[in-house]
Every structure is written in structure tokens, then in C-alpha cells.
Scaffold this motif. Structure first.
Motif, short mmCIF file in Angstrom:
data_model
loop_
_atom_site.label_atom_id
_atom_site.label_comp_id
_atom_site.label_asym_id
_atom_site.label_seq_id
_atom_site.Cartn_x
_atom_site.Cartn_y
_atom_site.Cartn_z
N SER A 123 0.84 -1.20 0.00
CA SER A 123 0.00 0.00 0.00
C SER A 123 0.88 1.25 0.00
O SER A 123 2.07 1.20 0.32
CB SER A 123 -0.93 0.01 1.23
N ILE A 124 0.27 2.37 -0.36
CA ILE A 124 0.99 3.64 -0.44
C ILE A 124 0.35 4.64 0.50
O ILE A 124 -0.88 4.82 0.50
CB ILE A 124 0.96 4.19 -1.88
N ASN A 125 1.18 5.27 1.32
CA ASN A 125 0.71 6.34 2.19
C ASN A 125 0.93 7.66 1.48
O ASN A 125 2.06 8.07 1.21
CB ASN A 125 1.48 6.30 3.53
N ILE A 126 -0.17 8.34 1.16
CA ILE A 126 -0.11 9.57 0.37
C ILE A 126 0.72 10.65 1.07
O ILE A 126 1.56 11.31 0.44
CB ILE A 126 -1.53 10.08 0.10
N GLN A 127 0.50 10.83 2.36
CA GLN A 127 1.21 11.88 3.08
C GLN A 127 2.71 11.58 3.16
O GLN A 127 3.54 12.49 3.01
CB GLN A 127 0.62 12.04 4.50
N ASN A 128 3.05 10.30 3.39
CA ASN A 128 4.46 9.93 3.41
C ASN A 128 5.10 10.16 2.04
O ASN A 128 6.26 10.58 1.95
CB ASN A 128 4.62 8.46 3.81
N MET A 129 4.36 9.88 0.98
CA MET A 129 4.88 10.08 -0.36
C MET A 129 5.17 11.56 -0.61
O MET A 129 6.22 11.91 -1.18
CB MET A 129 3.89 9.56 -1.40
N LEU A 130 4.28 12.42 -0.17
CA LEU A 130 4.47 13.86 -0.37
C LEU A 130 5.69 14.36 0.41
O LEU A 130 6.53 15.09 -0.12
CB LEU A 130 3.22 14.61 0.07
N LEU A 131 5.80 13.95 1.68
CA LEU A 131 6.94 14.36 2.50
C LEU A 131 8.24 13.81 1.94
O LEU A 131 9.27 14.50 1.92
CB LEU A 131 6.74 13.90 3.94
N THR A 132 8.21 12.55 1.49
CA THR A 132 9.40 11.95 0.90
C THR A 132 9.83 12.70 -0.34
O THR A 132 11.02 12.97 -0.55
CB THR A 132 9.13 10.47 0.54
N GLY A 133 8.86 13.08 -1.18
CA GLY A 133 9.16 13.83 -2.39
C GLY A 133 9.81 15.16 -2.09
O GLY A 133 10.79 15.56 -2.74
N VAL A 134 9.30 15.87 -1.08
CA VAL A 134 9.86 17.17 -0.71
C VAL A 134 11.29 17.01 -0.21
O VAL A 134 12.20 17.77 -0.59
CB VAL A 134 8.98 17.84 0.35
#
Length: 339
Positions: A149-160
Motif C-alpha cells: 500500500s501507499i501512504n499519500i502523506q508519506n509520499m508527499l513528504l518523501t518527495g519534498v
């Protein structure tokens, strides 16, 4: 009747955007150091011209490729922006928020600093840009995936965070290289539609149109995600699959644009905002509307970049940044007044 009225409004809006896009193309082809009438341009495009004719060469080899690339890149960045904002449910997300531009810039900076574009050919710059963007996309996707599964908030923070790391690494290369290399890196970072390789222009246009068509296969899941992941799952949407597919497609599309045209900011952020304020958040209109308005915005921005200090040319990223920032501030002030 309400539904029919909404569809009629969308159809009229799409037709109006197509008309404005054609008008923008006419302006872009006619304006410059050598001014041409629309009738002259139409004759040359319809019947061809003499290869020794300066006007025909200017239209066919310089202005028309820039216009096509402007439509492709503007449409693609806007499309990627509206998709990413949908899956993240965050209006401030755009392709460059996730580090795509930082990765592409790092790849290009590495290539310029070590002279790979000289020894291996000029195609190395867009290739290095795409590889850098792809590596960032892969890292963000991998670091954000847990147990299928993918955690949307973690993905955004990781991207930043990955974006900051890539940008810092690029600054390190810029600080330790020669002034000639530094000039090349800075000019590429600010973006340009002056791409001589017609193959890359065709690739960008085809990629943007393919992703536009594919995105319409996910238009109902994207609309459902506006309610949140949990409610979308209750409506029968496989949110993990939708988020993964849309994230990869939008990110790769943005990576192609950055590798070909450099870093052109604010397009993927401001265009979806304008359309949402005018027409609402239904993705049945937002997808095609963002593509068309993004193409219009970038084509006209390129006209300004070419003519504002003629005969010199400004990087198009400067124009989109200034216009996009001012428009965004105006929209936010109007929204506060409305509230």
C-alpha cells in the motif's frame, strides 16, 4: 436539466479553449523580429515553400517547432499537475513538488560538469535529465510503499525531502565547476522551448496525448478520490492501483517535459487552480481543460519571452514564474474576499 446544462457549459468551454489556442498559435507564428501576416503563414503551411525562402525556414524550422513543443509541454505539465493534485488531495502539489525537477536538474548538471554532452553528443542532456527525474520518481515511490500500500502523506513528504537533497547536490556541483559550465546549468534550469531535435518534440507531444487519453480511463476513480481514500474504497475504487498508476504516469510525463524543455515552473500549479475556480472540480472537464489552457499559457509565455527584450530572449521559466506567481496571489485574494 442541471446535468445537461453542465455538459453544455463544458462543451462551450472546451470549444472556446480550442479557439483561443488556435489564436495563440497564430500570434506565436506571426510575432517576432520578422513579422508575418496570418495569410502568409497559412499559405506557407498549406502549400509549403521554397527551402531557400527565409520566411518559410523561419516558420517551419524555428517558430512552428517551438509552438508544438509549447503546446505539448504546457499541456503535459498542467495535466500532470491536476492529476497529482487529485491523488494527493492537495491543491499545492505540482510535478516539481515531488523532486522531479530537482532530479532532472541534477542529471543535467552532472552531465555538463563532467562534459558528457561534449563527448557523447548533445542528446545526453535530455537523456540525463530524464534519467535523473526517473531516479527521483523511483525513490519516492519505493520509499513510500509499505506492504503493498501507499501512504499519500508519506509520499508527499518523501518527495519534498528528496527534492531538497537533489537540489543541494546540484548546488554542490555548481559551486565546484567552471563559470562556463555554471552558465550552461543555470540557463538550462530556467527553461527554454528552443529544442532543435524534432524527434524529442514528437516524443513529448505523443506522450502528452497518450497520458491524456489514459487519464480519462480513470476519470471516475479520480472524482471518487476527491471524497477521500476511505469513501472511494466504499464506492468500489481500488485506490492503491489508481494512485500508483496515476502517480507513475504523471511523474514520467513531467520528467519527459523537464528533460526536453528544462524547469518551467508554476504551469502545473496555477492552471488547475484557475479551472477549478471557474468550472469546479469534476475531472471530466478538468483533464482536457487543463491540457488546453496549459498549452495556451506556455505558447503565449514563449511569445513574451521572445519579444520582451528582442533581439535577446528571456528564459521562459522566468516569464511563467512571474505571471504564475502574480495570478496565484490574485486568485487567493479574490478567494478570501469571496469567503
Amino acid at each position: 436539466m442541471i446535468g445537461q446544462g453542465k455538459y453544455i457549459k463544458w462543451i462551450v468551454a472546451v470549444l472556446a479553449l480550442i479557439a483561443i489556442l488556435l489564436f495563440s498559435v497564430g500570434i506565436a507564428l506571426s510575432v517576432g523580429e520578422l513579422k508575418l501576416s496570418v495569410a502568409e503563414i497559412w499559405q506557407m503551411l498549406l502549400h509549403g515553400g521554397d527551402e531557400g525562402n527565409l520566411q518559410y525556414l523561419l516558420i517551419s524550422r524555428v517558430r512552428l517547432p517551438r509552438v508544438i513543443l509549447g503546446i505539448a509541454v504546457g499541456g503535459a505539465l498542467s495535466l500532470a499537475g491536476v492529476i497529482l493534485q487529485g491523488i494527493y488531495r492537495n491543491p499545492l502539489v505540482e510535478p516539481f513538488t515531488l523532486g522531479i525537477s530537482g532530479g532532472a536538474s541534477l542529471g543535467v548538471a552532472f552531465t555538463i560538469v563532467f562534459g558528457l554532452h561534449v563527448s557523447l553528443g548533445s542528446f545526453m542532456l535530455p537523456l540525463a535529465g530524464f534519467i535523473g527525474a526517473f531516479v527521483i520518481i523511483f525513490l519516492v515511490y519505493t520509499l513510500s510503499s509499505r506492504k503493498g500500500s501507499i501512504n499519500i502523506q508519506n509520499m508527499l513528504l518523501t518527495g519534498v525531502m528528496v527534492s531538497f537533497i537533489a537540489s543541494s547536490a546540484m548546488m554542490f556541483l555548481m559551486a565546484t565547476t567552471s563559470s562556463d559550465n555554471l552558465h550552461g546549468i543555470v540557463f538550462w534550469i530556467m527553461g527554454s522551448l528552443d529544442e532543435p531535435d524534432t524527434g524529442l518534440i514528437k516524443l513529448t507531444l505523443i506522450s502528452s496525448l497518450v497520458v491524456l487519453v489514459i487519464s480519462y480511463l480513470f476519470v471516475q476513480p479520480l472524482n471518487a478520490l476527491r471524497l477521500g481514500e476511505e469513501k472511494a474504497m466504499h464506492l468500489g475504487v481500488n485506490t492503491n492501483v489508481v494512485i500508483r498508476v496515476m502517480f507513475v504516469l504523471a511523474s514520467l510525463l513531467a520528467g519527459i517535459c523537464v528533460s526536453v524543455a528544462g524547469v518551467i515552473g508554476f504551469v502545473g500549479l496555477i492552471i488547475p487552480h484557475v479551472l477549478r475556480l471557474l468550472f469546479g472540480s469534476d475531472y471530466r472537464f478538468l483533464l482536457i481543460g487543463s491540457f488546453l489552457l496549459g498549452g495556451i499559457f506556455l505558447v503565449l509565455s514563449d511569445v513574451v519571452a521572445r519579444t520582451i527584450i528582442s533581439p535577446n530572449e528571456l528564459p521562459i521559466g522566468v516569464i511563467t514564474g512571474i505571471i504564475g506567481g502574480v495570478v496565484f496571489l490574485l486568485l487567493m485574494s479574490q478567494k478570501r474576499k469571496g469567503n
